[in-house]
Design an enzyme around this catalytic site. Structure first.
Site, PDB file in Angstrom:
ATOM      1  N   ARG A  72      85.452  16.585 -74.215  1.00 46.06           N
ATOM      2  CA  ARG A  72      84.276  15.793 -74.548  1.00 46.06           C
ATOM      3  C   ARG A  72      84.689  14.331 -74.735  1.00 46.06           C
ATOM      4  O   ARG A  72      85.867  14.016 -74.798  1.00 46.06           O
ATOM      5  CB  ARG A  72      83.617  16.278 -75.859  1.00 46.06           C
ATOM      6  CG  ARG A  72      83.181  17.721 -75.879  1.00 46.06           C
ATOM      7  CD  ARG A  72      82.205  18.100 -74.793  1.00 46.06           C
ATOM      8  NE  ARG A  72      80.975  17.340 -74.737  1.00 46.06           N
ATOM      9  CZ  ARG A  72      79.753  17.831 -74.955  1.00 46.06           C
ATOM     10  NH1 ARG A  72      79.608  19.094 -75.291  1.00 46.06           N
ATOM     11  NH2 ARG A  72      78.675  17.079 -74.812  1.00 46.06           N
ATOM     12  N   SER A  73      83.695  13.462 -74.882  1.00 40.31           N
ATOM     13  CA  SER A  73      84.046  12.051 -75.092  1.00 40.31           C
ATOM     14  C   SER A  73      84.630  11.821 -76.490  1.00 40.31           C
ATOM     15  O   SER A  73      85.442  10.915 -76.682  1.00 40.31           O
ATOM     16  CB  SER A  73      82.841  11.153 -74.849  1.00 40.31           C
ATOM     17  OG  SER A  73      81.753  11.572 -75.629  1.00 40.31           O
TER      18      SER A  73
ATOM     19  N   LYS B 231      82.404  23.425 -71.084  1.00 44.78           N
ATOM     20  CA  LYS B 231      82.813  22.777 -72.331  1.00 44.78           C
ATOM     21  C   LYS B 231      82.628  23.809 -73.430  1.00 44.78           C
ATOM     22  O   LYS B 231      81.483  24.164 -73.757  1.00 44.78           O
ATOM     23  CB  LYS B 231      81.908  21.572 -72.609  1.00 44.78           C
ATOM     24  CG  LYS B 231      82.035  20.426 -71.603  1.00 44.78           C
ATOM     25  CD  LYS B 231      80.916  19.417 -71.811  1.00 44.78           C
ATOM     26  CE  LYS B 231      81.177  18.090 -71.126  1.00 44.78           C
ATOM     27  NZ  LYS B 231      79.992  17.206 -71.168  1.00 44.78           N
TER      28      LYS B 231
ATOM     29  N   ASP C 272      79.946  11.079 -62.671  1.00 38.61           N
ATOM     30  CA  ASP C 272      79.066  11.808 -63.585  1.00 38.61           C
ATOM     31  C   ASP C 272      77.884  10.884 -63.831  1.00 38.61           C
ATOM     32  O   ASP C 272      77.982   9.914 -64.580  1.00 38.61           O
ATOM     33  CB  ASP C 272      79.781  12.155 -64.896  1.00 38.61           C
ATOM     34  CG  ASP C 272      78.872  12.962 -65.835  1.00 38.61           C
ATOM     35  OD1 ASP C 272      77.719  13.232 -65.444  1.00 38.61           O
ATOM     36  OD2 ASP C 272      79.325  13.304 -66.941  1.00 38.61           O
TER      37      ASP C 272
ATOM     38  N   GLN D  35      77.507   7.255 -65.916  1.00 35.98           N
ATOM     39  CA  GLN D  35      78.342   7.390 -67.118  1.00 35.98           C
ATOM     40  C   GLN D  35      79.846   7.386 -66.836  1.00 35.98           C
ATOM     41  O   GLN D  35      80.624   6.844 -67.616  1.00 35.98           O
ATOM     42  CB  GLN D  35      77.958   8.689 -67.826  1.00 35.98           C
ATOM     43  CG  GLN D  35      78.775   9.000 -69.051  1.00 35.98           C
ATOM     44  CD  GLN D  35      78.299  10.273 -69.715  1.00 35.98           C
ATOM     45  OE1 GLN D  35      77.241  10.310 -70.319  1.00 35.98           O
ATOM     46  NE2 GLN D  35      79.064  11.326 -69.584  1.00 35.98           N
TER      47      GLN D  35
ATOM     48  N   ASP E 244      76.269  19.858 -65.747  1.00 29.54           N
ATOM     49  CA  ASP E 244      76.806  19.752 -67.112  1.00 29.54           C
ATOM     50  C   ASP E 244      75.629  19.877 -68.076  1.00 29.54           C
ATOM     51  O   ASP E 244      75.353  20.963 -68.594  1.00 29.54           O
ATOM     52  CB  ASP E 244      77.557  18.418 -67.260  1.00 29.54           C
ATOM     53  CG  ASP E 244      77.975  18.115 -68.687  1.00 29.54           C
ATOM     54  OD1 ASP E 244      77.930  19.027 -69.531  1.00 29.54           O
ATOM     55  OD2 ASP E 244      78.351  16.962 -68.987  1.00 29.54           O
TER      56      ASP E 244
ATOM     57  N   GLU F  95      86.278   7.137 -73.345  1.00 23.42           N
ATOM     58  CA  GLU F  95      87.230   8.134 -72.848  1.00 23.42           C
ATOM     59  C   GLU F  95      88.484   7.486 -72.277  1.00 23.42           C
ATOM     60  O   GLU F  95      89.213   8.108 -71.510  1.00 23.42           O
ATOM     61  CB  GLU F  95      86.560   9.033 -71.799  1.00 23.42           C
ATOM     62  CG  GLU F  95      85.428   9.845 -72.395  1.00 23.42           C
ATOM     63  CD  GLU F  95      84.875  10.902 -71.451  1.00 23.42           C
ATOM     64  OE1 GLU F  95      85.274  10.932 -70.269  1.00 23.42           O
ATOM     65  OE2 GLU F  95      84.040  11.693 -71.909  1.00 23.42           O
TER      66      GLU F  95
HETATM   67  P1  PGA Z   1      80.004  13.792 -73.627  1.00 22.04           P
HETATM   68  O1  PGA Z   1      79.933  13.665 -72.066  1.00 22.04           O
HETATM   69  O2  PGA Z   1      79.913  12.409 -74.142  1.00 22.04           O
HETATM   70  O3  PGA Z   1      78.758  14.555 -74.000  1.00 22.04           O
HETATM   71  O4  PGA Z   1      81.260  14.512 -74.000  1.00 22.04           O
HETATM   72  C1  PGA Z   1      80.985  13.899 -71.199  1.00 22.04           C
HETATM   73  C2  PGA Z   1      80.388  14.400 -69.902  1.00 22.04           C
HETATM   74  O5  PGA Z   1      79.193  14.222 -69.685  1.00 22.04           O
HETATM   75  O6  PGA Z   1      81.062  15.032 -69.101  1.00 22.04           O
HETATM   76 ZN    ZN Z   2      78.652  15.147 -67.860  1.00 27.66          ZN
END
Ligand code: PGA
Ligand code: ZN
Length: 431
Positions: A367-368, A338, A243, A164, A313, A206
């Protein structure tokens, strides 16, 4: 009524970086101070997270937040009004009790986290302090080391590659600003390489480059090349952080790597990632195995935890009980924090304390789906967390956070100095 008593709580609908509605909460105190905060939103979410309350239906793809805003203006306002904003734990306890569910699904984690963070901002404002200073009490914080995305993948780039996030950590930088400078050069070099080869497909969620790579290893090779083209030393100055977000493509011990065209079991995943750790200057791996694969996470940590940061995470979801469980199993050696995974600041902070008790490292993360809200930067500073992850070094919702860090660094006695290398688990691998 004391000047720091909460006199009103207002919820409103605002927008995030994915053109989706989100919740902003504004808290006013009797003495006139105000604080506000906006809930972020994840795309690759752990199943144990606090859930956002969304309206469903046709409008905005079902992502409407009218019900969460109504909760903020109604029940949440009634529960918080009259409380002293300096009593963060008391306010958060009320939010938890009022919601009454394990996953904040009744009021919405989006409503509770925005309210919780807004209370903290109001308390800081009432004292005329920046939030980081209010949270740090008398401690003298040091700037967190940035972890910054260069390529997006997985759920943030239509699964063009399985992993990711391909990020860098400027492990050799001694100053926060220097870490940003180096990363910006890597970002630029990566873009140039990708443009030359027709591999640049756009920008991911992001702010990182959306790659047209044929596999995960091409991403790693390109990243090393970009670090070199930026005139920096891979490993010694700039390390790679992944990640994997393995819950997105793995469950029940089976991992389907679409781009590599194969399915691996837990041992196979450990071997694959271990091979990458051998060949590439990787310093940190987040969610290398799925959230339901605690044994696998423990095996991975036993095998590689002395050389790289193993971050939980989706597996730990900023939850103190899960962090303790992981520590007992020997799974991971660092936790991602988070606030909206927990739903309140106090619960997120408890996860940090559990991590510290276990000797784990910590990283505060955005977060994204983000906004101009910069609360996470203040949390990292105020809570004394040594790393910060907010996506790439492009797009306003990301640079808002990095730039807030630059301003805060000017106010610190330690200036922009970063924590010593010994503070990080890859200390023996780099430098
Ligand atoms: P998210 O992922 O899209 O759930 O914010 C970000 C991450 O995994 O760190
Ligand atoms: Zn993550």
């Amino acid at each position: 009524m004391s000047a720091t008593a909460i006199s009103s709580v207002t919820g409103r609908r605002v927008w995030n970086s994915r053109a989706r509605p989100t919740v902003e909460v504004e808290v006013a105190l009797a003495g006139g101070a105000r604080g506000r905060a906006i809930a972020p939103a994840g795309a690759s979410r752990g199943s144990g997270e606090a859930v956002d309350l969304r309206d469903g239906g046709e409008a905005f793809g079902g992502y409407g937040v009218e019900r969460a805003v109504t909760a903020a203006n109604g029940e949440i306002a009634a529960a918080l009004e009259g409380l002293d904003a300096r009593d963060q734990e008391g306010a958060d306890r009320r939010l938890v009790a009022l919601d009454g569910t394990a996953d904040k699904s009744r009021l919405g984690g989006n409503a509770t986290v925005a309210a919780s963070m807004a209370v903290a901002h109001a308390a800081a404002a009432a004292q005329g302090l920046p939030l980081w200073r209010h949270l740090a009490d008398d401690a003298e914080p040091v700037m967190p080391l940035p972890e910054i995305q260069i390529f997006g993948g997985g759920a943030h780039a239509a699964r063009r590659v399985d992993v990711q996030d391909f990020m860098v950590i400027a492990v050799g930088a001694s100053e926060y600003a220097e870490a940003l400078d180096w990363t910006a050069e890597v970002y630029r070099a990566a873009r140039a390489i990708m443009t030359e080869r027709g591999l640049l497909a756009g920008t991911a969620d992001e702010g990182g480059h959306w790659p047209a790579f044929d596999g995960n290893e091409q991403a790693l090779e390109t990243l090393v090349e970009a670090i070199e083209r930026a005139g920096l030393e891979p490993g010694g100055q700039v390390g790679i952080s992944l990640d994997v977000a393995a819950s997105e493509f793995g469950a029940d011990g089976r991992y389907r790597l679409a781009r590599d065209g194969r399915t691996l079991d837990t041992d196979g995943m450990c071997d694959l990632l271990g091979g990458w750790i051998e060949r590439f200057p990787i310093v940190s791996v987040e969610d290398p195995l799925a959230e339901d694969d605690f044994d696998g996470l423990a095996a991975f940590t036993r095998a590689f935890g002395a050389r790289v940061q193993v971050m939980g995470d989706d597996a730990l979801v900023s939850d103190a009980a899960r962090v303790r469980q992981a520590a007992e199993a020997g799974a991971c050696n660092a936790v991602l924090l988070k606030p909206n995974q927990a739903g309140t600041l106090t619960e997120c902070r408890a996860a940090l304390e559990a991590a510290r008790a276990a000797g784990y490292g910590a990283v505060v993360s955005a977060r994204s789906g983000e906004t101009e809200d910069v609360t996470v930067v203040h949390l990292a500073l105020g809570w004394g967390v040594e790393q910060l992850k907010v996506g790439s070094i492009a797009h306003g919702e990301r640079t808002a956070k990095w730039n807030e860090g630059l301003r805060i660094a000017e106010a610190l006695p330690s200036g922009g100095r970063l924590p010593p290398r010994a503070a990080f688990p890859w200390g023996t691998r780099c430098g």
